[in-house]
Structures are given as C-alpha cells and as structure tokens.
Design a protein around this motif. Structure first.
Motif, short mmCIF file in Angstrom:
data_model
loop_
_atom_site.label_atom_id
_atom_site.label_comp_id
_atom_site.label_asym_id
_atom_site.label_seq_id
_atom_site.Cartn_x
_atom_site.Cartn_y
_atom_site.Cartn_z
N VAL A 166 27.03 16.17 18.02
CA VAL A 166 26.41 17.48 17.86
C VAL A 166 25.02 17.48 18.49
CG1 VAL A 166 25.51 19.14 16.18
CG2 VAL A 166 27.69 17.98 15.75
N VAL A 167 24.72 18.50 19.25
CA VAL A 167 23.38 18.72 19.79
C VAL A 167 22.76 19.90 19.05
CG1 VAL A 167 22.02 19.31 21.83
CG2 VAL A 167 24.01 17.82 22.06
N ASN A 168 21.59 19.69 18.47
CA ASN A 168 20.90 20.76 17.77
C ASN A 168 19.96 21.53 18.68
OD1 ASN A 168 21.87 20.21 15.01
ND2 ASN A 168 20.82 18.27 15.29
N TYR A 169 19.16 20.81 19.45
CA TYR A 169 18.17 21.43 20.33
C TYR A 169 18.14 20.69 21.67
CZ TYR A 169 16.26 23.11 15.85
OH TYR A 169 16.10 23.68 14.61
N ILE A 170 17.74 21.42 22.70
CA ILE A 170 17.37 20.83 23.98
C ILE A 170 15.90 21.17 24.21
CG2 ILE A 170 17.70 20.84 26.47
CD1 ILE A 170 20.64 21.51 26.01
N VAL A 171 15.07 20.14 24.37
CA VAL A 171 13.62 20.33 24.51
C VAL A 171 13.26 20.18 25.98
CG1 VAL A 171 11.34 19.53 23.80
CG2 VAL A 171 13.26 19.43 22.19
N VAL A 172 12.73 21.24 26.56
CA VAL A 172 12.40 21.29 27.99
C VAL A 172 10.95 20.85 28.19
CG1 VAL A 172 12.15 22.79 29.99
CG2 VAL A 172 14.08 23.11 28.42
N GLY A 173 10.76 19.63 28.64
CA GLY A 173 9.41 19.13 28.89
C GLY A 173 8.72 18.70 27.61
N ASN A 174 7.93 17.65 27.70
CA ASN A 174 7.21 17.12 26.54
C ASN A 174 5.71 17.23 26.79
OD1 ASN A 174 6.93 15.81 24.01
ND2 ASN A 174 6.56 13.88 25.05
N LYS A 175 5.10 18.22 26.17
CA LYS A 175 3.66 18.45 26.27
C LYS A 175 3.20 18.65 27.72
CE LYS A 175 3.37 14.79 23.67
NZ LYS A 175 2.97 13.63 22.85
N VAL A 176 3.97 19.39 28.50
CA VAL A 176 3.57 19.68 29.89
C VAL A 176 2.70 20.93 29.98
CG1 VAL A 176 5.59 18.53 30.85
CG2 VAL A 176 5.69 20.97 30.38
N ILE A 177 2.60 21.67 28.88
CA ILE A 177 1.69 22.82 28.81
C ILE A 177 0.50 22.43 27.94
CG2 ILE A 177 1.39 25.21 28.05
CD1 ILE A 177 4.38 25.64 28.46
N PRO A 178 -0.73 22.52 28.43
CA PRO A 178 -1.13 22.95 29.77
C PRO A 178 -0.97 21.82 30.78
CG PRO A 178 -3.06 22.41 28.49
CD PRO A 178 -1.89 22.25 27.55
N GLY A 179 -0.72 22.19 32.02
CA GLY A 179 -0.58 21.20 33.07
C GLY A 179 0.18 21.77 34.25
#
Length: 361
Positions: A117-130
């Motif tokens: 089971v996949v609950n979430y897909i997280v796009v980028g890790n702390k890339v904002i701001p940047g």
C-alpha cells in the motif's frame, strides 16, 4: 531504462497494539512513523530495515533514497509506504506527463495496490525555498493525473518543507511565509487544498533547545502547565508552537491544508548532555503520546495527527555530531532505547500501552 526515483516514507500507525502468536508486539493502526535513511557506510539495507519493521510491528515506513531494492523489498511485507520523488528528477518530471507516467508504470504499477500500500507520494524534500522549488507544483499535477488515470486517487501527492519557509515563529500568531518561499509555496498550497492533499512539515524542538531559546521541559513535552502564551492560547510545548506557526501562516493566506509531521526527533548523542538516549526517548515517547491523545494544538484542538520519527538508524556518513545520532536503532539493528506505543483514546483503551522497542531484549 530510466533510473529509479522513488524515495519511500514511513507512517507508523499508532492505534491498536497486540501480541501475535509468537509474542512479538504489533501495531495495527499507527499515527506516527519512523524514517529510514541511508547515509551511513554500515547502515542496514532496505531488506534488513523492513525486516526490523516487521519484527517490531511497524506497519508503515518512510525510506529515503529508495531504489529498485526498496520497491522489491516492500512486496508482500504487509508494510505501507509513503514514497517520494528524488530532488534531481524534478525538472524532467515537471516538463513531461509521459515521464511521470513511465516512471509510475515501471516502478509501482506492477505492485500497487495488490502487493503493498502507498499512502503518499512526496515530491521533493525541502526544495522550497530553492532553485528546484519551481518544479514541485508541475510534478505534483503530473503525478496526480497519472494516479487519476490509474484509478489510484487514494494515493495523495504532497511535498515536504521545513520551518525555513516561515519568516517568524514567535509568537505563532505572527508567523507568515518568508518572501523567498512564497512564490513557489503559495500556488502549491492552493493546489494541495483544492485536491485535499497534505503538506509534510519538519518539526524539531531540539534545535531551539540546543540554541538556548527554550527550556528542556518545554522542548520535550514535560511541562505540567502552559509555559508560553500567545494571546489567549497557552502552550505546553514547543512542538505545538511550531505546528501552529504553520497554521497561522496558512490562515493569513486563506489556506487550510492538512499537515503531516514529515520528520521529528531527538539525537541520542553528539552534543554532550543535551543529547542522551534518555532525552531522546523522553522526546520521542512524549511525541507519540501527544499525537495519539487527540488533544491537537492550542489553535487546532481535538485532532489526531500523523507523524514520522527521525530516524530509524544511526547514519555515520552525515556530518560528525548530532546529525549522525538521531537513530532509534543502532546499525546492528538493536534498539538504542525503549519506546512504548500508547493506545489512542478514541479506541477505548485509555492508559494502556505495550512495549515496542526493548533494549533489554
């Protein structure tokens, strides 16, 4: 063949904890999780990490810098995952729906939802701001479109940020998003709200304690009354201050986005008496109790919140000091300290808890 890009994430659940026939403690529904990271030349691989999860009844996992081995290891393990997109893949995925579709079909479609089971897909890790922040929203949209086409809209797409996106923390009612973060973050949050998708936030009271800004008891959920007041709201701990700062910042933009604690924890070594196994256990144990009790925060009371304890293992390839020592387990897979996962009150088991991590065997 395209390079793998999925980063996994863990959401442990905390609700009903039982013993199976072999006497191993199991956590059936969890609100909190543990992060599996790989920066260490002796860090157990994903297969070993998932075996530890299974041994201790951990049902959801966040695996940083995952690869084909991670995806294959999740198969038929009974462990749920939150998956992330590596930062370096954001530009390509932002420019092409077909790229997002291809990667999904290669790495996930054969296994979801039949084998894990996949609950979430997280796009980028702390890339904002940047510089990569501008790619997050297009990637989120492309992945959401892929999931919709595959009838998998139960998988939510998110991104992860730290308190760096906030201009101020104290008092939380004065919090606002920083100018350098607003351009990429505000449109993204608007979209997350429209699609009922979450924002993952990193919350580390330890850093404020180590900087001498707050007391130890306020940092570790150990006070017995409100220690800090923001108008009529009384705060018993720094964790709630940080979470409510995000709520206030969003409210100023007419936003109300669900938040998941992407990372929180306390190092067990690396900074003298400020980092001991006892303090790490105190913080993490109280964090687990706090989010499962359903008290919420002063601004948002009576809510349960999902969260992730950072991290699973010591990570010796990180900079020398505290960054290496957040692990709940040593790299030999033995627990650093005891943790107990309490029953949430909504399940009618007030005050009862079971041992999950036991350093005494």
């Amino acid at each position: 063949m395209m390079a793998p890009f999925w980063i996994a994430s863990i959401l442990l659940a905390i609700a009903t904890i039982n013993h199976n026939n072999n006497g191993i403690v199991q956590a059936d529904i969890l609100y909190a999780g543990i992060v599996y990271g790989t920066p260490g030349n002796n860090t157990p691989d994903t297969v070993e990490a998932l075996a530890v999860c299974r041994k201790y009844g951990i049902r959801r996992i966040r695996i940083m810098e995952t690869d084909d081995l991670a995806i294959q290891s999740l198969r038929s393990m009974g462990i749920e995952a939150t998956l992330g997109v590596k930062d370096e893949y954001l530009p390509g995925l932002a420019s092409s729906y077909e790229a997002a579709k291809s990667l999904f079909e290669i790495y996930l479609q054969p296994y979801v939802p039949s084998e894990f089971v996949v609950n979430y897909i997280v796009v980028g890790n702390k890339v904002i701001p940047g510089p990569n922040g501008k790619y997050v929203l297009p990637v989120v949209k492309n992945l959401q479109r892929v999931l919709a086409d595959k009838n998998l809209t139960q998988i939510k797409v998110a991104t992860a940020v730290s308190t760096d996106v906030l201009r101020t923390i104290f008092p939380p009612s004065h919090a606002a998003f920083s100018e350098k973060a607003q351009g990429d973050l505000i449109p993204l949050l608007q979209h997350l709200q429209e699609t009922n998708s979450p924002l993952f936030i990193d919350v580390y009271p330890y850093h404020y304690f180590a900087a001498g800004q707050i007391r130890q008891d306020f940092a570790t959920f150990s006070t017995h009354k409100a220690q800090y007041w923001d108008k009529t709201l009384g705060y018993w701990n720094m964790f709630d201050v940080l979470v409510d700062a995000f709520f206030w910042a969003m409210e100023k933009r007419d936003l109300d986005v669900k938040m998941v604690i992407g990372e929180t924890g306390w190092p067990a070594d690396g900074n003298g008496g400020l980092t001991t196994p006892e303090l790490a256990r105190t913080y993490n144990q109280n964090f687990l109790r706090h989010i499962t009790a359903g008290h919420g925060t002063p601004k948002r009371p009576y809510t349960y919140r999902e969260g992730f304890i950072y991290s699973m293992f010591y990570e010796n390839d990180k900079p020398t000091g505290i960054d290496q020592r957040f692990g709940v387990f040593y790299t030999n897979k033995e627990p650093v300290y005891h943790l107990y996962f309490p029953y949430p009150k909504k399940h009618g088991r007030k005050g009862k808890s079971e041992k999950l991590f036991n350093t005494t065997g």
